[in-house]
Motif scaffolding. Structure first.
Motif, mmCIF file in Angstrom:
data_model
loop_
_atom_site.group_PDB
_atom_site.id
_atom_site.type_symbol
_atom_site.label_atom_id
_atom_site.label_comp_id
_atom_site.label_asym_id
_atom_site.label_seq_id
_atom_site.Cartn_x
_atom_site.Cartn_y
_atom_site.Cartn_z
ATOM 1 N N GLU A 1 42.165 35.503 34.445
ATOM 2 C CA GLU A 1 41.253 34.599 35.143
ATOM 3 C C GLU A 1 42.021 33.486 35.851
ATOM 4 O OE1 GLU A 1 38.210 33.098 32.600
ATOM 5 O OE2 GLU A 1 37.470 35.088 32.030
ATOM 6 N N ALA A 2 43.038 32.940 35.186
ATOM 7 C CA ALA A 2 43.833 31.867 35.794
ATOM 8 C C ALA A 2 44.548 32.374 37.048
ATOM 9 C CB ALA A 2 44.849 31.334 34.786
ATOM 10 N N ASN A 3 45.135 33.547 36.953
ATOM 11 C CA ASN A 3 45.843 34.113 38.107
ATOM 12 C C ASN A 3 44.890 34.421 39.259
ATOM 13 O OD1 ASN A 3 48.223 33.976 36.656
ATOM 14 N ND2 ASN A 3 48.183 36.121 36.036
ATOM 15 N N GLU A 4 43.704 34.896 38.924
ATOM 16 C CA GLU A 4 42.711 35.219 39.961
ATOM 17 C C GLU A 4 42.280 33.964 40.719
ATOM 18 O OE1 GLU A 4 41.621 37.943 41.143
ATOM 19 O OE2 GLU A 4 42.160 39.491 39.691
ATOM 20 N N ILE A 5 42.206 32.836 40.028
ATOM 21 C CA ILE A 5 41.829 31.580 40.686
ATOM 22 C C ILE A 5 42.869 31.223 41.752
ATOM 23 C CG2 ILE A 5 41.535 29.088 40.359
ATOM 24 C CD1 ILE A 5 40.406 29.780 37.537
ATOM 25 N N VAL A 6 44.147 31.348 41.404
ATOM 26 C CA VAL A 6 45.216 31.064 42.367
ATOM 27 C C VAL A 6 45.135 32.030 43.543
ATOM 28 C CG1 VAL A 6 47.718 30.937 42.716
ATOM 29 C CG2 VAL A 6 46.722 30.150 40.558
ATOM 30 N N TYR A 7 44.941 33.297 43.230
ATOM 31 C CA TYR A 7 44.865 34.316 44.274
ATOM 32 C C TYR A 7 43.713 34.042 45.237
ATOM 33 C CZ TYR A 7 44.106 38.885 46.433
ATOM 34 O OH TYR A 7 43.899 39.905 47.342
ATOM 35 N N GLU A 8 42.549 33.707 44.685
ATOM 36 C CA GLU A 8 41.382 33.440 45.530
ATOM 37 C C GLU A 8 41.606 32.231 46.430
ATOM 38 O OE1 GLU A 8 38.067 33.100 42.922
ATOM 39 O OE2 GLU A 8 38.174 35.199 42.263
ATOM 40 N N LEU A 9 42.256 31.189 45.903
ATOM 41 C CA LEU A 9 42.545 30.012 46.720
ATOM 42 C C LEU A 9 43.512 30.356 47.856
ATOM 43 C CD1 LEU A 9 42.858 27.281 43.944
ATOM 44 C CD2 LEU A 9 41.098 27.403 45.719
ATOM 45 N N MET A 10 44.472 31.213 47.571
ATOM 46 C CA MET A 10 45.402 31.622 48.612
ATOM 47 C C MET A 10 44.699 32.473 49.664
ATOM 48 S SD MET A 10 48.860 32.439 46.371
ATOM 49 C CE MET A 10 49.916 32.640 47.817
ATOM 50 N N GLN A 11 43.799 33.344 49.220
ATOM 51 C CA GLN A 11 43.061 34.184 50.158
ATOM 52 C C GLN A 11 42.119 33.353 51.033
ATOM 53 O OE1 GLN A 11 44.975 37.002 50.022
ATOM 54 N NE2 GLN A 11 43.090 38.150 50.265
ATOM 55 N N GLN A 12 41.428 32.408 50.422
ATOM 56 C CA GLN A 12 40.483 31.573 51.166
ATOM 57 C C GLN A 12 41.175 30.758 52.248
ATOM 58 O OE1 GLN A 12 38.508 29.218 48.179
ATOM 59 N NE2 GLN A 12 37.601 31.005 47.165
ATOM 60 N N ASN A 13 42.426 30.414 52.016
ATOM 61 C CA ASN A 13 43.153 29.578 52.969
ATOM 62 C C ASN A 13 44.162 30.363 53.798
ATOM 63 O OD1 ASN A 13 42.446 26.521 52.312
ATOM 64 N ND2 ASN A 13 42.534 27.627 50.357
ATOM 65 N N SER A 14 44.075 31.705 53.736
ATOM 66 C CA SER A 14 44.955 32.579 54.527
ATOM 67 C C SER A 14 46.426 32.239 54.325
ATOM 68 C CB SER A 14 44.586 32.480 56.016
ATOM 69 O OG SER A 14 43.231 32.842 56.222
ATOM 70 N N HIS B 1 52.163 35.116 33.622
ATOM 71 C CA HIS B 1 52.920 36.023 34.483
ATOM 72 C C HIS B 1 52.386 35.969 35.914
ATOM 73 C CE1 HIS B 1 54.990 37.626 30.989
ATOM 74 N NE2 HIS B 1 53.816 37.821 30.396
ATOM 75 N N LEU B 2 52.193 34.743 36.399
ATOM 76 C CA LEU B 2 51.625 34.535 37.731
ATOM 77 C C LEU B 2 52.495 35.144 38.823
ATOM 78 C CD1 LEU B 2 49.522 33.186 39.614
ATOM 79 C CD2 LEU B 2 50.966 31.139 39.576
ATOM 80 N N ASN B 3 53.796 34.973 38.730
ATOM 81 C CA ASN B 3 54.675 35.486 39.786
ATOM 82 C C ASN B 3 54.521 36.990 39.967
ATOM 83 O OD1 ASN B 3 55.547 32.863 39.921
ATOM 84 N ND2 ASN B 3 57.710 33.314 39.586
ATOM 85 N N ALA B 4 54.539 37.708 38.855
ATOM 86 C CA ALA B 4 54.406 39.168 38.935
ATOM 87 C C ALA B 4 53.036 39.550 39.491
ATOM 88 C CB ALA B 4 54.615 39.784 37.556
ATOM 89 N N PHE B 5 52.010 38.809 39.083
ATOM 90 C CA PHE B 5 50.648 39.072 39.557
ATOM 91 C C PHE B 5 50.559 38.899 41.078
ATOM 92 C CE2 PHE B 5 46.530 37.340 40.836
ATOM 93 C CZ PHE B 5 45.647 38.283 40.340
ATOM 94 N N LEU B 6 51.110 37.799 41.594
ATOM 95 C CA LEU B 6 51.031 37.540 43.028
ATOM 96 C C LEU B 6 51.870 38.535 43.823
ATOM 97 C CD1 LEU B 6 51.179 33.626 43.114
ATOM 98 C CD2 LEU B 6 49.166 35.100 43.335
ATOM 99 N N LYS B 7 53.019 38.919 43.296
ATOM 100 C CA LYS B 7 53.851 39.891 43.994
ATOM 101 C C LYS B 7 53.140 41.231 44.112
ATOM 102 C CE LYS B 7 58.336 37.860 42.808
ATOM 103 N NZ LYS B 7 59.583 38.029 42.028
ATOM 104 N N GLN B 8 52.387 41.601 43.084
ATOM 105 C CA GLN B 8 51.619 42.848 43.142
ATOM 106 C C GLN B 8 50.554 42.787 44.230
ATOM 107 O OE1 GLN B 8 50.081 43.455 39.179
ATOM 108 N NE2 GLN B 8 51.995 44.323 38.407
ATOM 109 N N LYS B 9 50.114 41.585 44.552
ATOM 110 C CA LYS B 9 49.111 41.401 45.605
ATOM 111 C C LYS B 9 49.757 41.257 46.985
ATOM 112 C CE LYS B 9 45.492 40.981 42.780
ATOM 113 N NZ LYS B 9 44.309 41.897 42.808
ATOM 114 N N GLY B 10 51.061 41.366 47.046
ATOM 115 C CA GLY B 10 51.759 41.230 48.315
ATOM 116 C C GLY B 10 52.018 39.798 48.728
ATOM 117 N N LEU B 11 51.919 38.851 47.774
ATOM 118 C CA LEU B 11 52.124 37.432 48.060
ATOM 119 C C LEU B 11 53.486 36.979 47.546
ATOM 120 C CD1 LEU B 11 48.527 36.225 47.138
ATOM 121 C CD2 LEU B 11 49.423 36.815 49.398
#
Length: 479
Positions: free
Chosen positions: A91-104, A120-130
């Motif tokens: 849930e914590a990682n998804e919040i960061v991801y959504e904020l990044m998506q909302q702001n392009s 493991h936020l770094n690994a999570f974001l890298k999997q999303k291509g961020l």
């Protein structure tokens, strides 16, 4: 993923054979311990009373954490901060991801945050291509070589300046340097380019002040202030146990944290953030988001014994004084949180079934309990968690399943208990040990149990007549 004893044995053996690692750790730990010892002796009048006060303060805040969290959310929201609740790392990682998506945004610059390591936020974001980019010097070094932090305060303490120079040469195409000033300059030039164009920054939180609705960040490097003020959006990761009632109470903890962590009287940067940028102000983020992370902390809090581990202020001094940690380093614990505090909180955060073998990385010497600035009884909690994994104890720790119970270990401890509580059997065991020791020593490298001991230790000295000496001292005559 569950960690096995085989995984631990493999990585521990590799770390023990790494002479450079052990030398780097020894030098680093000795420096931190010496600085702490000298500072306490020369600057503090009554360090022990301050520790006791901090212990009581943390216990008080934890006892009413539910109401403090509500107060913090209310006051932070009134200040213009946006508070998010995350029950799990996902849930914590998804919040960061959504904020990044909302702001392009496809890049986020990170200040130091152990909570983000926990999720493991770094690994999570890298999997999303961020692209998560570490800006703390130690974190930058280990990110370049794709390693996790080895220490909760000094993440690259296992690398010396010569190794860091080689990393910068290989990964940043920099000239080979070994002087700290030159290495800092290389990192600064590299990161300045990133800071010029970023929109979202991330940080951890040292203290969240309920009465003020503000967060307090402690940093030794300017990247912490850059990550939180030069961006449009600041995201702060905060474990729920970091909430403290007032600035006065947080100041007491701060007075213990920095000396314990680095042996310095104060840190270089104290950042107190109480709102986003206000009208007329020239710097600061337009938005501040605070993620309050639970991840089984509520479960820890409800136990009248294990809740004490939530008092941790992440100073790392228990790691610095641990005779196990300074031989194998933090990676050998296979957890975001290594060392004594790691052995206490990792099984509770992630599940005893996942991190059960970690509990064996302890001699129960008690140094960690002696130096903890908030008096967490770490050695006692480690011992009690060992009881949990064999089906004894309080049975409140998550992930306690039959898989955590080792039948051979249970049988061995039962046999030892029978032996240790029978005077005749105990004396016989000592006598036989003394008799057989000279014969066992030459062949110990090939004996099943002893070979693991003598690989990295001297052959144990055993005196079978010890019981007679003790008996004479006590005035007891054995037949």
């Amino acid at each position: 993923m569950e960690t096995t004893k085989e995984q631990y044995h493999s990585i521990i053996q590799s770390k023990l054979q790494d002479a450079q690692l052990r030398n780097n750790l020894l030098n680093g730990m000795d420096t931190l311990k010496t600085n702490r010892k000298n500072l306490i002796a020369n600057r503090f009048i009554d360090w022990e009373s301050l520790r006791e006060k901090a212990k009581q303060l943390k216990n008080k805040n934890l006892s009413k954490l539910d109401s403090l969290l509500e107060t913090f959310e209310k006051n932070a929201t009134q200040n213009g901060l946006k508070v998010h609740w995350a029950s799990t790392p996902q849930e914590a990682n998804e919040i960061v991801y959504e904020l990044m998506q909302q702001n392009s945004v496809n890049k986020i610059l990170k200040g130091k945050s152990m909570a983000s390591e926990e999720t493991h936020l770094n690994a999570f974001l890298k999997q999303k291509g961020l692209d998560p980019i570490e800006t703390d010097l130690g974190e930058l070094i280990i990110q370049l070589i794709d390693e996790p932090p080895v220490h909760i305060v000094v993440p690259a303490i296992h690398k010396n300046r010569h190794q860091i120079g080689e990393i910068f040469r290989d990964k940043l195409n920099a000239p080979l340097e070994t002087e700290p000033e030159k290495l800092n300059e290389i990192a600064r030039i590299h990161l300045r380019k990133e800071f010029q164009e970023f929109k979202i920054g991330l940080s951890g939180v040292n203290f969240a002040i309920a009465n003020e609705g503000a967060i307090w960040l402690l940093e030794n490097e300017g990247n912490g202030r850059m990550s939180t003020t030069a961006c449009d959006i600041h995201i702060a990761f905060c474990g729920i146990e970091k909430v403290i009632e007032s600035f006065e109470e947080a100041s007491i903890l701060n007075a213990l944290l920095i000396p314990s962590a680095t042996g310095a009287p104060v840190t270089c940067y104290n950042n107190i953030i109480s709102s986003p940028r206000k009208e007329g102000e020239l710097d600061g983020p337009k938005e501040v988001h605070i993620i309050l992370l639970d991840n089984n902390r509520s479960n820890m809090l409800k136990d009248s014994h294990y809740y004490q581990s939530l008092s941790c202020i992440r100073c790392g001094t228990c790691l610095n004084h641990c005779p196990i940690y300074d031989k194998i380093g933090g990676h050998a614990y296979l957890s975001p949180y290594p060392g004594p505090i790691g052995k206490v909180i990792s099984p509770q955060l992630f599940g005893l079934n996942k991190f059960s073998p970690m509990l064996d990385l302890c001699s129960l010497c008690g140094r960690c309990s002696e130096v903890c600035p908030v008096k967490i009884p770490l050695a006692e909690l480690i011992r009690d968690l060992r009881s949990e994994r064999v089906g004894q104890g309080r049975k409140n720790v998550i992930g306690t399943t039959k898989e955590t119970k080792n039948p051979a270990e249970i049988k061995a401890m039962q046999s030892f208990s029978n032996l240790a509580t029978s005077p005749k059997q105990w004396r016989l065991m000592l006598y036989l040990s003394n008799l057989l020791a000279p014969l066992s020593k030459p062949i110990s490298p090939i004996l099943p149990l002893l070979k693991q001991w003598v690989t990295y230790r001297e052959f144990p000295a055993i005196n079978g007549n010890l019981h007679k000496k003790v008996s004479q001292m006590q005035g007891v005559i054995y037949e």
